[in-house]
Design an enzyme around this catalytic site. Structure first.
Site, mmCIF file in Angstrom:
data_model
loop_
_atom_site.group_PDB
_atom_site.id
_atom_site.type_symbol
_atom_site.label_atom_id
_atom_site.label_comp_id
_atom_site.label_asym_id
_atom_site.label_seq_id
_atom_site.Cartn_x
_atom_site.Cartn_y
_atom_site.Cartn_z
ATOM 1 N N GLU A 115 -26.836 38.330 73.029
ATOM 2 C CA GLU A 115 -27.434 38.835 71.797
ATOM 3 C C GLU A 115 -27.525 37.710 70.787
ATOM 4 O OE1 GLU A 115 -25.714 42.608 70.482
ATOM 5 O OE2 GLU A 115 -25.164 43.032 72.542
ATOM 6 N N HIS A 243 -29.305 45.964 60.842
ATOM 7 C CA HIS A 243 -29.724 45.606 62.199
ATOM 8 C C HIS A 243 -31.225 45.374 62.159
ATOM 9 C CE1 HIS A 243 -30.332 45.519 66.472
ATOM 10 N NE2 HIS A 243 -29.033 45.605 66.673
ATOM 11 N N ARG A 291 -28.050 37.869 63.101
ATOM 12 C CA ARG A 291 -28.724 39.039 62.555
ATOM 13 C C ARG A 291 -29.204 38.925 61.118
ATOM 14 N NH1 ARG A 291 -25.242 43.870 64.945
ATOM 15 N NH2 ARG A 291 -26.019 43.393 67.011
ATOM 16 N N HIS A 352 -26.477 48.963 59.232
ATOM 17 C CA HIS A 352 -25.880 49.081 60.565
ATOM 18 C C HIS A 352 -24.364 48.949 60.548
ATOM 19 C CE1 HIS A 352 -25.641 48.679 64.890
ATOM 20 N NE2 HIS A 352 -25.114 47.467 64.811
ATOM 21 N N ARG A 387 -21.270 39.594 60.717
ATOM 22 C CA ARG A 387 -20.627 39.800 62.017
ATOM 23 C C ARG A 387 -21.506 39.310 63.168
ATOM 24 N NH1 ARG A 387 -20.804 44.262 65.878
ATOM 25 N NH2 ARG A 387 -22.419 45.133 64.536
HETATM 26 P P1 FAD Z 1 -15.883 55.255 64.623
HETATM 27 O O1 FAD Z 1 -16.165 55.093 66.047
HETATM 28 O O2 FAD Z 1 -17.048 55.371 63.728
HETATM 29 O O3 FAD Z 1 -14.974 56.552 64.418
HETATM 30 C C1 FAD Z 1 -14.753 57.072 63.130
HETATM 31 C C2 FAD Z 1 -13.867 58.293 63.215
HETATM 32 O O4 FAD Z 1 -13.344 58.580 61.925
HETATM 33 C C3 FAD Z 1 -14.551 59.572 63.666
HETATM 34 O O5 FAD Z 1 -13.705 60.245 64.574
HETATM 35 C C4 FAD Z 1 -14.655 60.424 62.392
HETATM 36 O O6 FAD Z 1 -14.624 61.819 62.603
HETATM 37 C C5 FAD Z 1 -13.407 59.969 61.674
HETATM 38 N N1 FAD Z 1 -13.448 60.183 60.228
HETATM 39 C C6 FAD Z 1 -14.200 59.526 59.306
HETATM 40 N N2 FAD Z 1 -13.945 60.009 58.075
HETATM 41 C C7 FAD Z 1 -13.027 60.990 58.215
HETATM 42 C C8 FAD Z 1 -12.371 61.883 57.320
HETATM 43 N N3 FAD Z 1 -12.618 61.883 55.999
HETATM 44 N N4 FAD Z 1 -11.487 62.774 57.823
HETATM 45 C C9 FAD Z 1 -11.220 62.816 59.151
HETATM 46 N N5 FAD Z 1 -11.807 61.996 60.047
HETATM 47 C C10 FAD Z 1 -12.702 61.105 59.583
HETATM 48 N N6 FAD Z 1 -20.453 47.138 68.037
HETATM 49 C C11 FAD Z 1 -20.258 46.306 69.094
HETATM 50 O O7 FAD Z 1 -19.282 45.564 69.128
HETATM 51 N N7 FAD Z 1 -21.141 46.342 70.145
HETATM 52 C C12 FAD Z 1 -22.231 47.138 70.159
HETATM 53 O O8 FAD Z 1 -22.975 47.150 71.110
HETATM 54 C C13 FAD Z 1 -22.471 47.973 69.040
HETATM 55 N N8 FAD Z 1 -23.574 48.757 68.983
HETATM 56 C C14 FAD Z 1 -23.714 49.621 67.939
HETATM 57 C C15 FAD Z 1 -24.807 50.494 67.927
HETATM 58 C C16 FAD Z 1 -24.928 51.438 66.933
HETATM 59 C C17 FAD Z 1 -26.096 52.377 66.927
HETATM 60 C C18 FAD Z 1 -23.948 51.518 65.914
HETATM 61 C C19 FAD Z 1 -24.057 52.552 64.836
HETATM 62 C C20 FAD Z 1 -22.884 50.637 65.904
HETATM 63 C C21 FAD Z 1 -22.771 49.682 66.907
HETATM 64 N N9 FAD Z 1 -21.699 48.798 66.925
HETATM 65 C C22 FAD Z 1 -21.524 47.961 67.996
HETATM 66 C C23 FAD Z 1 -20.619 48.902 65.932
HETATM 67 C C24 FAD Z 1 -19.468 49.703 66.543
HETATM 68 O O9 FAD Z 1 -19.979 50.724 67.357
HETATM 69 C C25 FAD Z 1 -18.591 50.324 65.468
HETATM 70 O O10 FAD Z 1 -18.270 49.362 64.504
HETATM 71 C C26 FAD Z 1 -17.313 50.864 66.081
HETATM 72 O O11 FAD Z 1 -17.615 51.730 67.140
HETATM 73 C C27 FAD Z 1 -16.487 51.578 65.036
HETATM 74 O O12 FAD Z 1 -15.398 52.188 65.668
HETATM 75 P P2 FAD Z 1 -14.251 52.856 64.803
HETATM 76 O O13 FAD Z 1 -13.234 53.333 65.768
HETATM 77 O O14 FAD Z 1 -13.846 51.931 63.739
HETATM 78 O O15 FAD Z 1 -14.958 54.089 64.064
HETATM 79 C C1 SIN Z 2 -26.859 46.071 69.485
HETATM 80 O O1 SIN Z 2 -26.678 46.515 70.620
HETATM 81 O O2 SIN Z 2 -27.858 45.437 69.125
HETATM 82 C C2 SIN Z 2 -25.779 46.299 68.491
HETATM 83 C C3 SIN Z 2 -24.659 45.415 68.795
HETATM 84 C C4 SIN Z 2 -23.720 45.331 67.642
HETATM 85 O O3 SIN Z 2 -23.946 45.910 66.589
HETATM 86 O O4 SIN Z 2 -22.734 44.625 67.785
#
Ligand code: FAD
Ligand code: SIN
Length: 532
Positions: A115, A243, A291, A352, A387
């Site tokens: 990427e 993004h 990005r 994003h 990032r």
């Molecule tokens: P999340 O997975 O967002 O989980 C958040 C949790 O918090 C949920 O369970 C929610 O219910 C809970 N929560 C929030 N607020 C409250 C509240 N007030 N009370 C109770 N519960 C609450 N990153 C990469 O490294 N590689 C990738 O390929 C990539 N692709 C991506 C594609 C997309 C479309 C997106 C949106 C993001 C992508 N990212 C990628 C970024 C990455 O997915 C996220 O940064 C990461 O998954 C976040 O994980 P997390 O565990 O911090 O939070």
């Molecule tokens: C993507 O797959 O382009 C998202 C990857 C990321 O946010 O790290």
């Protein structure tokens, strides 16, 4: 209710931490709370994959470290970058042991993607639905742990500290302590308290603050807002990553479908409305520049040609090969009449990822005692001003492990405070018009998108701040007088997050990484983090 370990959030960060704590302490009580269902997370939508050293013949820790530092534009904490990159392989092996499957070549080696900003093929993936696979595997592993309780539809309202015992707590109060949280139980509509020895905030991102985002509706920055209210430290909120290639569908606002950067890694090319490639004008790395550069180039091209999107050309990539790596994208495009073998995909930047967040140290400790943060809501120092793609899932698992080490090492010394006051809802009633909440949210998203987007300036930031102040005043009044609903709580949190983004942006008198201010187009010699 009381618990030893409380985890707010069921994405990759919260689940990884829970599994580790459960392995070490099978008889201690671990509670995960989520505000909707356990699988509705940013994690579930991750596409590209996990960046990690896998092919030492063509890649090295040094190269991954250097790519991360270059993307971060001078603001990464090098020590943290080294920790994440070097501890990454071991942590990734753990999630593989818990059942996550990544694509392999016929010979058994992992298929590696590439990427923007990466100098080597190093991204482990599961087709174009890596996040869905990881979330599936971790939730399945959680089901086997009898001491982990998952409570869905349980909205955390606030972190409980000395403030709730009647003490004055300010940013300069030493030893602010977390005793647990107040939650809105969405099944009973009652505010309850959950008291814990150790609390982890793993609440994910805040993309919903903007009008168009790749983030699902849960991404409203609740964790950052509640830690800020509890007087914890918040860092570098101005660095919102847009993004470059969210699918552009006219009239569709809110949650936009992502076209992973890995498509460009496999040869996809950006073109403007006249069919011309344009990235060469902006950066020698062309379509695979970091990005911030690609998103700004697209923004500039859209403004120059007066269009709402540019195009991602995949027509030359070969149908079989495309479908093998990107079946979900292929299907999604087809469902709206785009055949990627014949048509270009219309794309535009969308909010994003939040690079800043709750400030933590190298063990995931926040400035509040017994409160940890990890995943997207945290600011560990890894990402700096921008990032590197696919470093987020990696950061989440490395820091989940570090939070686990510190929290389990110290839990025996941490008492439960069992005598916290109940929530006081006196003087509140049902809001007369829920539409007021929806209208304010739309206004906030408009302000953030129009004034605090990819390209900023002082007048725009000033305007944004004035409008957010007004929204804040009106929403506080509503909050003080209304029975609580998730809509109102999210609005209040998003206004705080909007404020933190704008305020940090006004303090940064330079352009660096994701923060581009035309009034200060150069990088300053003063390298600093903005902490609020
Ligand atoms: P999340 O997975 O967002 O989980 C958040 C949790 O918090 C949920 O369970 C929610 O219910 C809970 N929560 C929030 N607020 C409250 C509240 N007030 N009370 C109770 N519960 C609450 N990153 C990469 O490294 N590689 C990738 O390929 C990539 N692709 C991506 C594609 C997309 C479309 C997106 C949106 C993001 C992508 N990212 C990628 C970024 C990455 O997915 C996220 O940064 C990461 O998954 C976040 O994980 P997390 O565990 O911090 O939070
Ligand atoms: C993507 O797959 O382009 C998202 C990857 C990321 O946010 O790290």
């Amino acid at each position: 209710m009381t618990t030893d370990f409380l985890i707010i959030g069921s994405g990759i960060a919260g689940l990884t931490y829970a599994l580790k704590v459960s392995e070490k302490y099978p008889y201690k009580k671990i509670t995960i709370i989520t505000k909707t269902t356990a699988d509705e997370t940013n994690t579930k939508y991750a596409q590209g994959g996990v960046a990690v050293l896998n092919d030492p013949e063509h890649d090295s820790f040094e190269k991954h470290i250097e790519d991360t530092l270059i993307a971060g534009d001078g603001l990464c904490n090098q020590h943290i970058v080294e920790i994440v990159v070097k501890e990454g392989p071991e942590r990734v092996n753990e999630i593989i042991e818990w059942g996550a499957k990544f694509d392999k070549e016929v010979g058994g080696d992992y298929k590696l993607g590439k990427e923007g900003g990466h100098s080597a093929f190093r991204i482990l993936h599961h087709k174009d639905i890596t996040g869905r696979e990881i979330e599936r595997a971790l939730l399945a592993a959680i089901k086997d742990c009898s001491n982990i309780h998952v409570i869905n539809y349980c909205f955390v309202v606030d972190i409980i500290t000395q403030h709730h015992l009647g003490f004055l707590v300010t940013k300069s109060t030493p030893d602010i302590e977390c005793y647990g949280v107040y939650v809105l139980n969405l099944k009973t509509n009652q505010i309850e308290k959950i008291l814990a020895r150790k609390t982890l905030v793993a609440t994910g991102g805040n993309g919903q603050v903007y009008r168009t985002t790749t983030n699902p509706s849960i991404a409203t920055g609740d964790g950052v807002a509640m830690v800020y209210r509890a007087k914890g430290r918040i860092e570098n909120m101005e660095f919102i990553q847009f993004h470059p290639t969210a699918l552009y569908e006219p009239g569709v606002r809110g949650h936009a479908f992502l076209i992973t950067e890995a498509v460009r890694g496999d040869g996809g090319v950006l073109r403007n409305k006249d069919g011309e490639t344009f990235m060469g004008k902006y950066d020698s790395r062309k379509d695979l520049a970091p990005r911030d550069i690609v998103a700004r180039a697209i923004d500039s091209e859209m403004k120059r040609t007066g269009t709402e999107c540019v195009y991602l050309d995949c027509r030359h990539m070969g149908k079989e090969k495309f479908i093998e790596h990107f079946p979900n994208i292929y299907e999604k495009c087809l469902s709206i009449g785009i055949d990627i073998t014949k048509d270009m995909i219309p794309v535009a930047p969308a909010a994003h990822y939040s690079c800043g967040g709750i400030k933590t140290d190298e063990w995931g400790r926040t400035s509040i005692k017994n409160l940890y943060a990890c995943g997207e809501c945290a600011s560990t120092g890894l990402h700096g001003a921008n990032r590197l793609a696919s470093n987020s899932l990696l950061e989440a698992i490395v820091f989940a492990h570090r939070c686990f080490i510190d929290a389990t090492d110290t839990v025996a010394l941490t008492d439960l405070k069992e005598t916290m006051p109940d929530w006081n809802a006196r003087g509140t009633s049902e809001p007369k018009e829920m539409i007021l909440i929806t209208q304010s949210l739309k206004e906030l998203q408009l302000v953030m998108s129009d004034y605090v987007g990819i390209v900023r300036n002082d007048i725009r930031l000033h305007r944004a701040l004035r409008r957010i102040d007004l929204l804040w005043e009106e929403t506080e009044l509503l909050y003080q007088t209304s029975t609580l609903s998730p809509q109102l709580l999210e609005l209040r949190n998003m206004i705080s997050v909007g404020y933190l983004i704008v305020k940090s942006a006004t303090f940064r008198k330079e352009s660096r990484g994701l923060h581009y201010n035309t009034d200060y187009p150069a990088k300053s010699n003063l390298v600093q983090n903005i902490v609020l």
